[in-house]
Design an enzyme around this catalytic site. Sequence first.
Site, PDB file in Angstrom:
ATOM      1  CD  GLU A 246       5.107 -20.928  11.546  1.00 34.20           C
ATOM      2  OE1 GLU A 246       4.527 -21.722  12.418  1.00 34.20           O
ATOM      3  OE2 GLU A 246       3.798 -20.773  10.544  1.00 34.20           O
TER       4      GLU A 246
ATOM      5  CD  GLU B  46      -3.157  -0.632   0.381  1.00 35.11           C
ATOM      6  OE1 GLU B  46      -2.907   0.418  -0.429  1.00 35.11           O
ATOM      7  OE2 GLU B  46      -3.678  -2.036  -0.103  1.00 35.11           O
TER       8      GLU B  46
END
Length: 297
Positions: free
Chosen positions: A114, A83
């Site tokens: 992960e 953004e």
Amino acid sequence: MNLGTLVSETRNPQTMDLDALSTPELVKRFNEQDTRVAEAVKATLPDVARAVDAAAAALKSGGRIIYMGAGTSGRLGVLDASECPPTFGVPHGLVVGLIAGGPGALLKAVEGAEDSQQAGEDDLVALNLQEQDLVVGLAASGRTPYVIGGLRYARQSGCTTVAVSCNPDSPIAREANIAISPVVGPEALTGSTRLKSGTAQKMVLNMISTGAMVKFGKVYQNLMVDMKATNVKLVDRACRMVVEATGIGREEAETLLKQTDFEVKPAILMALTGLDAAAAREKLAAHQGFLRAALEH
């Protein structure tokens, strides 16, 4: 580490009957839990402020803001990073989001991604990490190996590091210069940290990126004056920003924006000082892009 002892993994005594509730009762129970998130974040504001200053310092020194996480935490980092270019007019790559398992993990979980500290280090090496960069590790549990490996490598490389976790005194907090730990309590759905923990992390990221951009000269008053007017809606917003910041009419604002290729900052400076577009850009450059400073000096 015994994961069952983490606050984010324990059962919430106030939501033990989710499957027996009516729909109105169900959503009310979730909403009651969500009201606690803002207070948990509020308790961390001194640490968030330190992270904002560190992020701004990184940008001013030519560095980047790099978020890294797995699962929901990684997706939130990618979302915030993506953004920044349209909102603040910064280049793609100035704010980076890394997710364990790579871009494919945004849409589909990559099992086991992960669990590797080396993968966290490798992803930062691939970015050509520099000591001017700020690395923000995101993990609701606070113990994700991918994030630990990344933060450890970043510190060894001389970077300032930030850890955002929703458990107190977490392993990632111990790896970071700045630890932000909004403890939101057990999730309404046990262990589903996309809920309150995800909301808390998003609130923290909002403040870090927006605060850093304010201090990087991308905001005037509360207007996103470095926004790129890339569609009809944003062209309209650019016009409204010039009108609101200067008090001139819409038609005059459009005329000025056409002279600046719809860049808002020079258009505002032109309206308030009478400078032409070239002189307005030159004055902004002399003040490192800070519109308020250009107007006051």
